[in-house]
Scaffold this active site. Structure first.
Site, PDB file in Angstrom:
ATOM      1  N   ASP A  27      43.725 -23.359  -5.235  1.00 55.59           N
ATOM      2  CA  ASP A  27      42.370 -23.702  -4.830  1.00 55.59           C
ATOM      3  C   ASP A  27      41.475 -23.669  -6.054  1.00 55.59           C
ATOM      4  OD1 ASP A  27      39.847 -23.991  -3.710  1.00 55.59           O
ATOM      5  OD2 ASP A  27      40.374 -22.865  -1.914  1.00 55.59           O
ATOM      6  N   ASN A  37      30.703 -17.633   6.981  1.00 60.89           N
ATOM      7  CA  ASN A  37      30.663 -17.666   8.451  1.00 60.89           C
ATOM      8  C   ASN A  37      31.758 -18.532   9.053  1.00 60.89           C
ATOM      9  OD1 ASN A  37      29.753 -20.188   7.717  1.00 60.89           O
ATOM     10  ND2 ASN A  37      28.158 -20.283   9.295  1.00 60.89           N
ATOM     11  N   ARG A  38      32.715 -19.017   8.243  1.00 58.88           N
ATOM     12  CA  ARG A  38      33.702 -19.944   8.793  1.00 58.88           C
ATOM     13  C   ARG A  38      35.137 -19.489   8.573  1.00 58.88           C
ATOM     14  NH1 ARG A  38      31.539 -24.630   4.838  1.00 58.88           N
ATOM     15  NH2 ARG A  38      29.667 -23.941   5.901  1.00 58.88           N
ATOM     16  N   LYS A  51      38.534 -18.401  -4.525  1.00 57.40           N
ATOM     17  CA  LYS A  51      38.970 -18.339  -3.130  1.00 57.40           C
ATOM     18  C   LYS A  51      40.446 -17.962  -3.028  1.00 57.40           C
ATOM     19  CE  LYS A  51      35.719 -21.577  -0.992  1.00 57.40           C
ATOM     20  NZ  LYS A  51      35.562 -22.860  -0.283  1.00 57.40           N
ATOM     21  N   ILE A  75      44.578 -29.199  -7.785  1.00 62.53           N
ATOM     22  CA  ILE A  75      45.886 -29.763  -7.500  1.00 62.53           C
ATOM     23  C   ILE A  75      46.074 -31.083  -8.234  1.00 62.53           C
ATOM     24  CG2 ILE A  75      45.112 -31.011  -5.437  1.00 62.53           C
ATOM     25  CD1 ILE A  75      48.540 -29.365  -6.211  1.00 62.53           C
ATOM     26  N   ARG A  98      39.140 -36.844   0.106  1.00 66.52           N
ATOM     27  CA  ARG A  98      40.207 -37.808   0.329  1.00 66.52           C
ATOM     28  C   ARG A  98      41.058 -38.024  -0.917  1.00 66.52           C
ATOM     29  NH1 ARG A  98      38.087 -42.576   3.288  1.00 66.52           N
ATOM     30  NH2 ARG A  98      37.976 -40.946   4.867  1.00 66.52           N
ATOM     31  N   CYS A 140      48.928 -44.456   5.625  1.00 68.65           N
ATOM     32  CA  CYS A 140      49.488 -45.586   6.368  1.00 68.65           C
ATOM     33  C   CYS A 140      48.422 -46.377   7.125  1.00 68.65           C
ATOM     34  CB  CYS A 140      50.538 -45.084   7.364  1.00 68.65           C
ATOM     35  SG  CYS A 140      52.223 -45.087   6.687  1.00 68.65           S
ATOM     36  N   CYS A 152      29.354 -28.813  -4.323  1.00 65.45           N
ATOM     37  CA  CYS A 152      29.103 -28.986  -5.756  1.00 65.45           C
ATOM     38  C   CYS A 152      28.962 -30.463  -6.118  1.00 65.45           C
ATOM     39  CB  CYS A 152      30.195 -28.325  -6.585  1.00 65.45           C
ATOM     40  SG  CYS A 152      31.867 -28.846  -6.175  1.00 65.45           S
ATOM     41  N   CYS A 418      53.686 -46.030   1.078  1.00 65.47           N
ATOM     42  CA  CYS A 418      55.036 -45.587   1.407  1.00 65.47           C
ATOM     43  C   CYS A 418      55.978 -46.710   1.807  1.00 65.47           C
ATOM     44  CB  CYS A 418      54.993 -44.513   2.489  1.00 65.47           C
ATOM     45  SG  CYS A 418      54.371 -45.098   4.081  1.00 65.47           S
TER      46      CYS A 418
END
Length: 620
Positions: A27, A37-38, A51, A75, A98, A140, A152, A418
């Site tokens: 992360d 709060n989540r 995190k 990543i 995305r 797909c 951010c 793919c």
């Protein structure tokens, strides 16, 4: 030994972690107050920290035997290549953008590793399983424009007009409405991209909160202290804050740096004809910088008067049909677009994009986290035939179900990711499109590549773009036609990091709509390979066996889109599940059996309709 990798950007996977298997977390983000709060692993004392690291420490407190490795990193880092992915038996995604989802999807296809995809938006959520050659991959099915953006991005590095519009709407609430910690507009000093070292990020987040010579005040308090002076507000928002962003130099190594605006300089500019371009209604005209500066000044004065009339402690409520409120957001958004070198938008366009905000809800995240683990257990136990796409709806469907499972969809043979031989057709003007635009806007932004290499199929093997820094930099500002590219030319594009090859067919056109630089003709190649099951062990391009898996954050039912489960041993597939309220038999329609079949398909999560036809913008 089974090893699992988590990719976090959303917070809900922090709520449920695998404690029976060794696993790794990646992360890039740091903890913000709005994250508290989540989920259930972060506390106020963790604000500004990594995190991934805090999640690991929290889990180890109640399960010391857990084997967890935490990485504070992106990543998208080239170090995490296909070989890295092949170290794992399962990947679980909880990303908030995305580009990262597309990237992980392609890496899992190339490495032939199952992927559990997931997404939430308010009360809605979904989970699906992606397996090479057996299900749809994340790409797909075409996706609508993204409506989920990291904080951010909104505060520091906007790259699209919608980012600036969201920022302007937040600014309205910070100045005139109810303040919300989730809607901060000042530069984000804890931006993880600006400080790759977790300790640096934490220091940035806490330094300005310590006692010292400077006392931090909220945006509203500062505005009140100036008497809502439009000029002071303008200079703070579009000059001082931007100059501060420029000191975060890591943000601008690969981006165009923002250009601050100064009220005095703009005020002394002569009004030119370009200040109001566009034809038709006034709302459809695009003003210049001076025009929007003046509109900002007028709207601030009007809103200040409204606050005074309401009395001490009063607050204004955002309403897109309130002219002063809409003028303010239009002006502020366009000025920010100008600062970040974007084409400005008309009031009409801004109004159509300034939609509702979907909050992150801890209970939704917890439910989805649990479903992720259930699907992961099936995958790890080689019970893939039992895996499902599961939707969490806001209201029960006619069969009183909130959780609706669907059979996984087979691969889309026309998918440009793919399919066995991915191919697309792009329409553009070869005399106006430069190589840099091909690389950044088409290959990276549209087709999700990270480091593309482009070769022209001209019999000479001409290299148009190289991922090696500086190798083809001289080509960047040249037009495609300068390289002999014309109608019908073909480009072979390779992204070696993603182990992905794409053939791009170019159609030259001089009839594109205004402000449209290119169009993708169809969602996939005209002649797609027929679906087939490859022989075991056969090598397929892009790590696929003809296709891969279901698109995740795109298949949740809309609030009023009732979903029916057919009374059979096998649930309907996620892309064909439909409701027919007028039919007492509740039969499932099949593709091509009805002319309005597409209209009745369950709507995907990231294109749900909102009240009053407003776009939905979900922010984390």
């Amino acid at each position: 030994m089974i090893t699992i990798v988590f990719f976090f950007f959303f917070n809900y996977l922090h709520s449920v972690l695998f404690i029976n298997y060794p696993h790794l977390q990646i992360d890039l983000d740091t903890i913000d107050v709005s994250n508290l709060n989540r989920q259930f692993l972060f506390q106020k004392k963790h604000v500004g920290k990594s995190k991934a690291q805090v999640a690991k420490e929290s889990v180890l407190r109640f399960c010391p035997s857990a084997n967890i490795t935490a990485y504070h990193d992106s990543i998208m880092n080239p170090d995490y290549n296909v070989e890295f992915f092949r170290n794992f038996q399962l990947v679980m995604n909880a990303l908030d953008n995305r580009a990262a989802r597309n990237h992980v999807n392609r890496m899992c296809l190339a490495a032939d590793i199952p992927l559990i995809e997931s997404g939430t938006a308010g009360y809605l959520g979904q989970v699906t399983v992606i397996k090479k050659g057996q299900t749809e991959c994340y790409e797909c099915q075409p996706k609508p424009t993204q409506k989920t953006f990291p904080g951010c991005t909104i505060r520091n590095t906007p790259s699209e007009p919608i980012h600036c519009i969201v920022w302007a709407k937040y600014l309205y609430n910070q100045l005139f409405g109810e303040e919300d910690a989730d809607q901060e507009v000042s530069p984000d000093t804890a931006d993880p991209e600006a400080a790759w070292n977790p300790a640096d990020a934490a220091a940035r987040a806490t330094a300005s909160n310590k006692d010292g010579d400077i006392k931090r005040v909220s945006t509203k308090e500062w505005a009140r202290s100036t008497g809502y002076d439009p000029v002071k507000l303008f200079n703070k928002l579009f000059k001082d804050d931007i100059m501060y962003l420029l000191t975060m130099d890591k943000l601008w190594k690969k981006r165009k740096a923002p250009l601050p605006l100064d009220w005095t300089e703009i005020h002394h500019l002569e009004f030119s004809q370009e200040e109001a371009c566009g034809t038709g209604l006034k709302d459809q005209q695009v003003l210049g910088v001076q025009g929007y500066a003046q509109l900002f000044h007028r709207s601030v004065e009007t809103l200040r008067s409204q606050l005074i009339e309401k009395g001490e402690g009063a607050e204004l409520v955002w309403d897109k049909d309130d002219p002063p409120a809409m003028d303010f957001v239009t002006a502020a958004a366009n000025l920010r677009m100008n600062v970040f070198s974007m084409n400005m938008k008309s009031r009409f366009d801004v109004k159509s994009m300034a939609g509702n905000i979907i909050p992150a809800i801890a209970t939704t995240n917890a439910v989805i986290a649990g479903l992720i683990v259930l699907e992961a257990l099936k995958t790890l136990n080689s019970e893939f035939d039992q895996c499902r796409t599961i939707f969490l709806n806001k209201q029960p469907n006619p069969r009183k179900k909130l959780l609706v499972p669907c059979a996984l969809d087979p691969p889309n043979p026309s998918c440009y990711v793919c399919a066995s031989k991915p191919e697309v057709t792009v329409k553009l003007n070869v005399h106006k499109t430069i190589v840099q635009a091909l690389q950044d806007k088409i290959l990276k932004e549209k087709f999700g590549m990270v480091a593309p290499d482009v070769q022209i199929e001209d019999g000479k093997g001409t290299i148009l773009i190289s991922s090696e820094e500086g190798e083809t930099e001289a080509n960047n500002n040249k037009f495609l036609s300068d390289f002999g590219i014309r109608n019908g030319s073909r480009l072979q594009v390779d992204d070696f990091l993603q182990d992905y090859t794409l053939l791009v067919n170019l159609i030259h056109s001089e009839e594109l709509e205004k402000d449209v630089e290119f169009e993708v003709v169809g969602d996939a190649p005209d002649k797609a390979p027929t679906p087939s099951v490859p022989e075991e062990g056969k090598n397929i391009a892009n790590g696929n066996k003809d296709s891969a898996q279901p698109s995740t954050s795109s298949k949740a039912a809309a609030e009023d889109d009732d979903v029916l489960i057919v009374d059979s041993d096998e649930e309907p597939s996620s892309s064909t599940m439909e409701a027919s309220p007028e039919s007492s038999n509740r039969k499932r329609k099949h593709h091509g059996t009805d002319t309005d079949d597409a209209a009745s398909k369950r709507k995907r999560l990231d294109q749900q309709p909102a009240d009053d036809d407003e776009d939905i913008i979900a922010l984390d």
